[in-house]
Design an enzyme around this catalytic site. Structure first.
Site, PDB file in Angstrom:
ATOM      1  N   TYR A  18       0.841  -1.199   0.000  1.00 52.72           N
ATOM      2  CA  TYR A  18       0.000   0.000   0.000  1.00 52.72           C
ATOM      3  C   TYR A  18       0.878   1.251   0.000  1.00 52.72           C
ATOM      4  O   TYR A  18       0.656   2.189  -0.774  1.00 52.72           O
ATOM      5  CB  TYR A  18      -0.932  -0.028   1.222  1.00 52.72           C
ATOM      6  N   GLU A  40     -11.497   5.776   5.425  1.00 52.47           N
ATOM      7  CA  GLU A  40     -10.973   6.618   6.511  1.00 52.47           C
ATOM      8  C   GLU A  40     -12.016   6.795   7.620  1.00 52.47           C
ATOM      9  O   GLU A  40     -11.676   6.781   8.807  1.00 52.47           O
ATOM     10  CB  GLU A  40     -10.563   8.012   5.998  1.00 52.47           C
ATOM     11  N   TRP A  48      -5.109   1.644  10.574  1.00 50.82           N
ATOM     12  CA  TRP A  48      -5.313   1.604   9.124  1.00 50.82           C
ATOM     13  C   TRP A  48      -5.107   0.204   8.577  1.00 50.82           C
ATOM     14  O   TRP A  48      -5.784  -0.218   7.650  1.00 50.82           O
ATOM     15  CB  TRP A  48      -4.381   2.618   8.454  1.00 50.82           C
TER      16      TRP A  48
END
Length: 197
Positions: A18, A40, A48
């Site tokens: 990522y 988010e 995350w």
């Protein structure tokens, strides 16, 4: 020789992939911006990496992040999502995803697209920070405060300043790669090529 990467992603192949391909890359199309916004908002209070691991499940559960479809969700669909163990089953976050999709489309109507609206906060040009160590990067800024406040005024939920700053980092509105990270210069170059019509 191994390339230097930001310290926050090290040790997890999914996180590193990522970081290497997505994080900080300027996102200008509304579909991708909406996906990041949804992810988010679900991340609020979580890590995350937890969201990244469930990203495929979220995509499947939320019609490929199609805001047009999500805006039409009614109670039976919300009940179905609350039973889906593959996503974060938080009722407030699920309901806010639906209302955020509706508000997203209102902004599109007003500005022509959402991208033009959100990128106007940085005058269409990514902010190039000079972070030496990822731990020094801020969690919020005056700008994320301003954007968060404006989104809340427009009816968005789960868009506090911390969530919004993370969104700005992820979608390349700010370049917070460590300066000695191999992606810093690459992402900076991408930012220099942005042109809004």
């Amino acid at each position: 020789m191994e390339k230097h990467k930001c310290g926050w992603c090290l040790g997890d192949p999914l996180y590193e992939a990522y970081h290497d391909t997505e994080w900080g890359v300027p996102v200008l199309d509304d579909e991708n911006i909406f996906e990041f916004l949804i992810l988010e908002t679900f991340q609020a209070g979580l890590s995350w990496i937890t969201i990244l691991r469930k990203r495929g499940n979220f995509r499947k559960a939320f019609d490929n992040f199609d805001y047009r479809k999500i805006a039409l969700y009614e109670e039976p669909k919300i009940a179905e999502l609350l039973q889906d163990a593959g996503i974060i089953r938080n009722q407030l976050k699920i309901r806010s995803t639906v209302s955020n999709a509706r508000n997203f489309m209102k902004i599109q109507e007003e500005f022509g697209n959402f991208s033009r609206y959100i990128w106007s906060f940085v005058n269409g040009v990514p902010i190039q920070n000079e972070v030496q160590n990822y731990k020094e990067a801020p969690a919020t800024t005056a700008l994320s405060d301003k954007l968060s406040k404006d989104l809340k005024k427009r009816g968005f939920k789960f868009v506090g300043s911390t969530v919004i700053y993370a969104h700005m980092q992820a979608t390349g509105m700010v370049n917070d790669h460590e300066t000695n990270c191999f992606r810093y210069a690459e992402v900076k170059k991408m930012g220099e090529k942005i042109k809004f019509v």
